[in-house]
Scaffold this active site. Structure first.
Site, PDB file in Angstrom:
ATOM      1  N   LYS A   1       0.846  -1.181   0.000  1.00  0.00           N
ATOM      2  CA  LYS A   1       0.000   0.000   0.000  1.00  0.00           C
ATOM      3  C   LYS A   1       0.888   1.240   0.000  1.00  0.00           C
ATOM      4  O   LYS A   1       1.738   1.380   0.872  1.00  0.00           O
ATOM      5  CB  LYS A   1      -0.912   0.031   1.231  1.00  0.00           C
ATOM      6  CG  LYS A   1      -2.097  -0.916   1.175  1.00  0.00           C
ATOM      7  CD  LYS A   1      -3.177  -0.474   0.197  1.00  0.00           C
ATOM      8  CE  LYS A   1      -3.871   0.792   0.672  1.00  0.00           C
ATOM      9  NZ  LYS A   1      -4.685   0.610   1.878  1.00  0.00           N
ATOM     10  N   HIS A   2       0.717   2.095  -0.972  1.00  0.00           N
ATOM     11  CA  HIS A   2       1.442   3.359  -1.042  1.00  0.00           C
ATOM     12  C   HIS A   2       2.953   3.162  -0.942  1.00  0.00           C
ATOM     13  O   HIS A   2       3.635   3.766  -0.130  1.00  0.00           O
ATOM     14  CB  HIS A   2       0.920   4.331   0.015  1.00  0.00           C
ATOM     15  CG  HIS A   2      -0.517   4.713  -0.197  1.00  0.00           C
ATOM     16  ND1 HIS A   2      -0.926   5.517  -1.243  1.00  0.00           N
ATOM     17  CD2 HIS A   2      -1.637   4.359   0.467  1.00  0.00           C
ATOM     18  CE1 HIS A   2      -2.234   5.655  -1.198  1.00  0.00           C
ATOM     19  NE2 HIS A   2      -2.694   4.956  -0.187  1.00  0.00           N
TER      20      HIS A   2
ATOM     21  N   ASN B   1      12.199   6.280   7.468  1.00  0.00           N
ATOM     22  CA  ASN B   1      12.795   5.277   8.338  1.00  0.00           C
ATOM     23  C   ASN B   1      11.849   4.083   8.464  1.00  0.00           C
ATOM     24  O   ASN B   1      10.633   4.245   8.414  1.00  0.00           O
ATOM     25  CB  ASN B   1      13.042   5.852   9.731  1.00  0.00           C
ATOM     26  CG  ASN B   1      14.214   6.799   9.806  1.00  0.00           C
ATOM     27  OD1 ASN B   1      15.197   6.681   9.110  1.00  0.00           O
ATOM     28  ND2 ASN B   1      14.110   7.776  10.697  1.00  0.00           N
TER      29      ASN B   1
ATOM     30  N   HIS C   1      13.991   5.605  -0.465  1.00  0.00           N
ATOM     31  CA  HIS C   1      13.220   6.832  -0.619  1.00  0.00           C
ATOM     32  C   HIS C   1      12.768   6.984  -2.071  1.00  0.00           C
ATOM     33  O   HIS C   1      13.372   6.435  -2.967  1.00  0.00           O
ATOM     34  CB  HIS C   1      14.049   8.057  -0.217  1.00  0.00           C
ATOM     35  CG  HIS C   1      14.324   8.136   1.261  1.00  0.00           C
ATOM     36  ND1 HIS C   1      13.417   8.648   2.148  1.00  0.00           N
ATOM     37  CD2 HIS C   1      15.408   7.737   1.983  1.00  0.00           C
ATOM     38  CE1 HIS C   1      13.921   8.595   3.369  1.00  0.00           C
ATOM     39  NE2 HIS C   1      15.132   8.058   3.294  1.00  0.00           N
TER      40      HIS C   1
END
Length: 391
Positions: free
Chosen positions: A68-69, A231, A391
């Protein structure tokens, strides 16, 4: 025939037009077999595919993830489920294959977060796996292939609009990757590091006994973290993620979030939860919502009144003492962290959720304090010297 470009309806949001995915001078390494995947769907698909492909290569078992996302709600390998887990995951009526077991575990890690997930499967999707997907609220799936009966079943999902992607299992990305932020191009070497058993050999605590199962679970945590927004901290038990704390600015918040999810995962196996009597025809998402409300301490009276619409009888709530007593039986949990622990508070919180084994990069100026905390709890901790920021 594969395309070299796919035009998308929009980007991350409906007002972001001119969206597409493409490769220069070559065909895309996948086929869309059904549905119309969007920008975020494809981002979930390719992140999750890398995770399950690497899990399969490293652990040697079929693997699955529920995304999810751009982060996993759960990930797992295909280890058989106990009768308790089958009931907690709503798969008692399905004869589970190893592939289906992997996805049942991945989706069972955090059922609230997996609502509307993107599924990734390392192996050919068979009928039992398709049956789980068919009964779940899911946006799409990526896998190297599908049996005829599995594909036929999935193509009926979402009124025929369920997104199904067939991925080329032999595809390997180029070594250098690029992205743009604010019109500025970033370039770096792709994170192709292979996570190996040898990275667990530097055990810095007094307790140096890491079992074979724990080594497997620590590797699962590291591979999961490699594809989780940083994180991040990941709790793993018995071949499956049971809690992920993703995208938090503070590492202790990662640990608290992952720990609370692990606690809820374990509380879902409490007899009082397993014995909740739902009315006939209640959907799985509604069951998940009621179970979540039942286990929360801040459930409102309005929410409790709505239970009469889905439950045959009103249950007695678990007290804090009963919850704490049950969670105290959770043990043997493995924890991975994508960066070093700056303070011992992470260890204190991890121990509350049954953590016995830890892997983290190490390198903090307070490593000695963190190691001392592990020694107090008799936790075995390895320092891998590998940071896994994503990221």
């Amino acid at each position: 025939m594969r395309n070299s470009e796919i035009i998308l309806k929009y980007g991350c949001n409906p007002h972001q037009g001119s969206a597409r995915i493409y490769m220069k001078n070559k065909s895309l390494p996948f086929e869309v077999l059904n549905g119309n995947p969007g920008y975020i769907n494809f981002m979930d698909a390719f992140n999750s595919w890398q995770l399950v492909k690497e899990l399969k290569q490293t652990i040697g078992l079929p693997a699955a993830a529920s995304f999810k996302h751009i982060s996993p709600a759960g990930a797992a390998v295909g280890i058989p489920l106990s009768d308790v887990l089958k009931k907690a995951y709503f798969v008692e009526d399905i004869e589970l294959s190893p592939v289906a077991s992997a996805y049942a575990r991945a989706r069972g890690a955090d059922r609230m977060s997996s609502f509307g997930d993107w599924a990734a499967i390392s192996d050919i999707v068979d009928l039992p796996t398709a049956m789980i997907l068919k009964k779940s609220v899911s946006d799409g799936v990526i896998a190297p292939g599908y049996t005829e009966e599995a594909l036929a079943l999935l193509m009926k999902k979402k009124k025929g609009n369920y997104c199904i992607i067939k991925m080329d299992p032999d595809y390997e990305a180029e070594d250098i990757e690029k992205r743009e932020i604010y019109g500025i191009t970033f370039e770096q070497k792709r994170n192709g590091i292979l996570l190996k058993q040898e990275m667990l050999n530097n055990i810095v605590t007094n307790n140096k006994n890491i079992t074979d199962d724990a080594r497997r679970d620590l590797l699962i945590s590291m591979i999961t973290l490699k594809y989780t927004q940083s994180n991040s901290v990941c709790f793993v038990l018995d071949g499956q993620v049971i809690g992920v704390g993703a995208g938090q600015q503070s590492r202790i918040h990662c640990t608290r979030l992952a720990g609370s999810k692990a606690d809820i995962w374990y509380l879902r196996q409490h007899p009082s939860v397993l014995n909740l009597s739902f009315k006939e025809g209640i959907s799985r998402p509604n069951k998940d919502n009621v179970i979540d409300q039942y286990l929360r301490d801040d459930t409102t009276l309005v929410e409790m009144k709505e239970w009469s619409e889905v439950l045959n009888e009103m249950p007695c709530r678990l007290t804090k003492e009963e919850k704490d007593s049950w969670i105290s039986n959770l043990s043997g949990v493995s924890l991975g962290s994508d960066g070093f622990f700056p303070f011992r508070d992470n260890i204190d919180r991890a121990f509350q959720s049954g953590v016995k084994y830890i892997v983290q990069p190490g390198g903090s100026v307070r490593d000695d304090i963190v190691i001392k905390a592990c020694n107090e709890y008799n936790i075995a901790m390895a320092c891998s010297s590998v940071r896994l920021f994503h990221h």
